[in-house]
Design a protein around this motif. Structure first.
Motif, PDB file in Angstrom:
ATOM      1  N   ASP A 196      22.768  13.544  12.109  1.00  0.00           N
ATOM      2  CA  ASP A 196      21.980  13.788  10.903  1.00  0.00           C
ATOM      3  C   ASP A 196      22.398  12.857   9.772  1.00  0.00           C
ATOM      4  OD1 ASP A 196      24.465  15.004  10.777  1.00  0.00           O
ATOM      5  OD2 ASP A 196      23.785  16.632   9.483  1.00  0.00           O
ATOM      6  N   LEU A 199      20.798   9.423  10.441  1.00  0.00           N
ATOM      7  CA  LEU A 199      19.375   9.432  10.106  1.00  0.00           C
ATOM      8  C   LEU A 199      19.167   9.358   8.605  1.00  0.00           C
ATOM      9  CD1 LEU A 199      16.410   9.750  10.942  1.00  0.00           C
ATOM     10  CD2 LEU A 199      16.735  12.228  10.896  1.00  0.00           C
ATOM     11  N   GLY A 203      18.035   5.635   8.426  1.00  0.00           N
ATOM     12  CA  GLY A 203      16.627   5.784   8.772  1.00  0.00           C
ATOM     13  C   GLY A 203      16.390   5.915  10.260  1.00  0.00           C
ATOM     14  N   SER A 204      15.108   5.861  10.624  1.00  0.00           N
ATOM     15  CA  SER A 204      14.712   6.097  12.016  1.00  0.00           C
ATOM     16  C   SER A 204      15.237   5.027  12.965  1.00  0.00           C
ATOM     17  CB  SER A 204      13.185   6.166  12.110  1.00  0.00           C
ATOM     18  OG  SER A 204      12.607   4.973  11.608  1.00  0.00           O
ATOM     19  N   GLU A 205      15.291   3.775  12.500  1.00  0.00           N
ATOM     20  CA  GLU A 205      15.793   2.713  13.368  1.00  0.00           C
ATOM     21  C   GLU A 205      17.278   2.893  13.645  1.00  0.00           C
ATOM     22  OE1 GLU A 205      15.805  -1.503  12.047  1.00  0.00           O
ATOM     23  OE2 GLU A 205      14.460  -1.772  13.757  1.00  0.00           O
ATOM     24  N   ALA A 207      18.790   5.793  13.623  1.00  0.00           N
ATOM     25  CA  ALA A 207      18.899   6.958  14.509  1.00  0.00           C
ATOM     26  C   ALA A 207      18.633   6.562  15.954  1.00  0.00           C
ATOM     27  CB  ALA A 207      17.935   8.047  14.062  1.00  0.00           C
ATOM     28  N   ALA A 208      17.646   5.666  16.166  1.00  0.00           N
ATOM     29  CA  ALA A 208      17.362   5.199  17.527  1.00  0.00           C
ATOM     30  C   ALA A 208      18.552   4.427  18.095  1.00  0.00           C
ATOM     31  CB  ALA A 208      16.104   4.324  17.526  1.00  0.00           C
ATOM     32  N   ARG A 219      14.079   5.962  22.316  1.00  0.00           N
ATOM     33  CA  ARG A 219      12.895   6.716  21.924  1.00  0.00           C
ATOM     34  C   ARG A 219      12.730   7.917  22.835  1.00  0.00           C
ATOM     35  NH1 ARG A 219       9.421   4.402  18.389  1.00  0.00           N
ATOM     36  NH2 ARG A 219       9.704   2.188  17.931  1.00  0.00           N
ATOM     37  N   THR A 337       7.802   6.153  14.182  1.00  0.00           N
ATOM     38  CA  THR A 337       8.624   6.475  13.010  1.00  0.00           C
ATOM     39  C   THR A 337       8.389   5.517  11.870  1.00  0.00           C
ATOM     40  OG1 THR A 337      10.423   5.156  13.975  1.00  0.00           O
ATOM     41  CG2 THR A 337      10.436   7.528  14.382  1.00  0.00           C
ATOM     42  N   ARG A 339       7.815   1.255  10.411  1.00  0.00           N
ATOM     43  CA  ARG A 339       8.658   0.090  10.148  1.00  0.00           C
ATOM     44  C   ARG A 339       8.119  -0.624   8.933  1.00  0.00           C
ATOM     45  NH1 ARG A 339      12.471  -2.302  13.226  1.00  0.00           N
ATOM     46  NH2 ARG A 339      12.110  -4.400  12.537  1.00  0.00           N
ATOM     47  N   LEU A 392      15.441   8.971   4.587  1.00  0.00           N
ATOM     48  CA  LEU A 392      14.383   9.774   5.178  1.00  0.00           C
ATOM     49  C   LEU A 392      13.682  10.558   4.087  1.00  0.00           C
ATOM     50  CD1 LEU A 392      13.148  10.693   7.911  1.00  0.00           C
ATOM     51  CD2 LEU A 392      14.737  12.610   7.846  1.00  0.00           C
TER      52      LEU A 392
END
Length: 508
Positions: A196, A199, A203-205, A207-208, A219, A337, A339, A392
């Motif tokens: 968490d 993230l 951000g989402s990238e 987190a991936a 993903r 998510t 970009r 986020l």
């Protein structure tokens, strides 16, 4: 062996091999002024992947530079892929020319184990007079890295196997730079961070990348199983016998596919491209997509495969000649998510924009670079929120509506952070007031905004009342908005609250 085991086959320096150069020659394949592959002789001289061309030439003056031709690489690689499908495994996907991936469970059972499968894959590529290495792991990323080492990662061992690697192997320069500043230098250290927190900060990238470092697929697949509604087809009537029109149609179909996926808010992990021939046969090829392939990149891959099929006589093997249908079918859909798109032209990639934003934030503070998120609300300032870049949006409010009193179009060009004091007067010079029943005391004749002078009113619209959260005394608000056009060419959005006028925005 696990259900999700993946085998990856890798041909080192394949873009160089596709150029047909001599093994001892110092060669670099470049794209957008950066080295994407180089020969062993060039590496000995100090040339490396992702190096700028001028730096590579300074280290190796005799370097031969070849501009990358992705379609030619696909054309050269397709016979290898077909050979593997015919001798090792029936179905695989192309990550890029020189790199393939396939589920390992079925083929490994057929060949007697994962090691035997890897050995057979390498032997099959060697039969085409090409060098090869293979790796097996739980995820595509780890298996591709294991292929470079020629290793098999134990079941469930992706995370500990990746742990000693530097964070740079994740392939995200901006994230790598930030992590190193934080004292995080290895993949294992990054994987140990709370998900968490990653993230929220990256951000989402990020987190991936954290999932990748933890031995998971970057993903996660969505629950949606069917992608038929996103499939794009292009029919040819009569059957098309030339490849150029089909390649042109592939670009148009790829554009349409990306638009459909964007509208649905999803991305695909894989993309199946197929052609239906006039004799009834269907030929297909699967490419690794992961939301990274632009429409042109898809078209180049399709063109290269079609040319390879044509050179091998596969397209003309049946009776009737020609292609009657082109099909692009996305597979393994997951939520998009988002970009940051390129802001300064094609030469500046999203990664470069993100790196620049991170540097500005490092110098000026986290709030110095923000992105715009559209939300719900009635006024222009309320509908837009500024979120620090990389954070986020945890308070997203979509304009689900209805929103009584929402400002109608046209929308203002400038919205002031703090309202400007304003005056609205009638012909007698008396202030115009608004009653509780939304009746103006007189038609407005003059408008004055602090710092912008006074002007006659040429036209006006409204008022539009706004009564918000009347049930709660603290946040409750009762205002009304009017659009005022001045004779001096200026137009204003005025707000009246507690009997006083303010300028909320200006129309350009």
């Amino acid at each position: 062996m696990g259900k999700g085991r993946v085998v990856v086959g890798w041909i080192p320096d394949f873009p160089v091999i596709a150029c047909g150069v001599q093994a001892a020659e110092a060669v670099a394949v470049v794209h957008h002024d950066a080295v994407v592959a180089c020969s062993a002789a060039a590496r000995t001289a100090g040339v490396r992947r992702r190096m700028r061309l001028r730096v590579a030439l300074s280290r190796c003056p005799q370097l031969r530079v070849v501009e990358r031709d992705l379609a030619a690489e696909m054309r050269c690689f397709e016979p290898v892929v077909r050979h593997l499908e015919g001798t090792v495994m029936p179905r695989l996907e192309v990550i890029r020319p020189g790199l393939i991936a396939a589920p390992a469970r079925g083929p490994s059972r057929y060949w007697g184990g994962e090691q035997q499968l890897a050995d057979r894959l390498v032997a099959a590529v060697t039969e085409r007079d090409l060098p090869a290495q293979a790796g097996v792991a739980d995820t595509v990323f780890t298996a591709a890295l294991a292929a470079r080492a020629g290793q098999l990662v134990p079941l469930g061992g992706d995370a500990p196997w990746l742990a000693p690697y530097p964070v740079g192997v994740l392939g995200l320069p901006r994230l790598t730079e930030l992590l190193k500043r934080l004292g995080i230098h290895t993949v294992g250290q990054f994987a140990a961070l709370p998900e968490d927190k990653v993230l929220a900060r990256f951000g989402s990238e990020g987190a991936a990348a954290h999932r990748t470092a933890s031995g998971q697929e970057a993903r996660p697949l969505s629950a949606r199983k069917s992608s038929d509604d996103q499939t794009v087809t292009y029919a040819f009537e009569p059957a098309e016998q030339l490849l150029e029109p089909v390649a042109f149609a592939a670009k148009a179909a790829a554009d349409e596919l990306h638009e459909q996926l964007a509208a649905a808010g999803v991305v695909c992990a894989r993309l199946e491209a197929g052609v239906e021939l006039a004799d009834g046969r269907t030929l297909t090829r699967i490419f690794r997509h992961e939301g990274r392939l632009a429409a042109l990149a898809v078209a180049e891959r399709v063109r290269g495969v079609l040319q390879a099929w044509s050179d091998a006589g596969t397209l003309d093997a049946g009776g009737e000649r020609g292609i009657v249908r082109l099909v692009l079918r996305p597979e393994q859909l997951s939520a998009a998510t988002g970009r940051q798109s390129a802001l300064f032209g094609e030469r500046h990639t999203p990664e470069e924009v993100e790196r620049a934003a991170a540097r500005v934030q490092a110098m000026l503070g986290h709030q110095a670079v923000v992105r715009i998120e559209l939300g719900g609300g009635r006024g222009p300032a309320e509908r837009v929120r500024l979120i620090p870049f990389g954070d986020l949006d945890t308070d997203r409010q979509l304009p689900a509506g209805p929103w009584p009193g929402r400002l109608p179009a046209p929308h203002p060009a400038t919205v002031y952070p703090a309202w400007l004091p304003a005056q609205l007067a009638d012909d007698a010079g008396q202030p115009v007031t608004l009653s509780g029943r939304l009746a103006l005391s007189a038609p407005p004749a003059h408008v004055a905004v602090e710092g912008h002078g006074r002007a006659a009113v040429a036209g006006w619209a409204g008022p539009w009342p706004v009564l918000e959260q009347w049930w709660d005394r603290e946040p409750a608000r009762r205002i009304a908005r009017m659009q005022i056009a001045g004779a001096d060419g200026r137009a204003w959005l005025l707000v009246v609250e507690h009997g006083r006028w303010w300028a909320e925005a200006h129309y350009g």
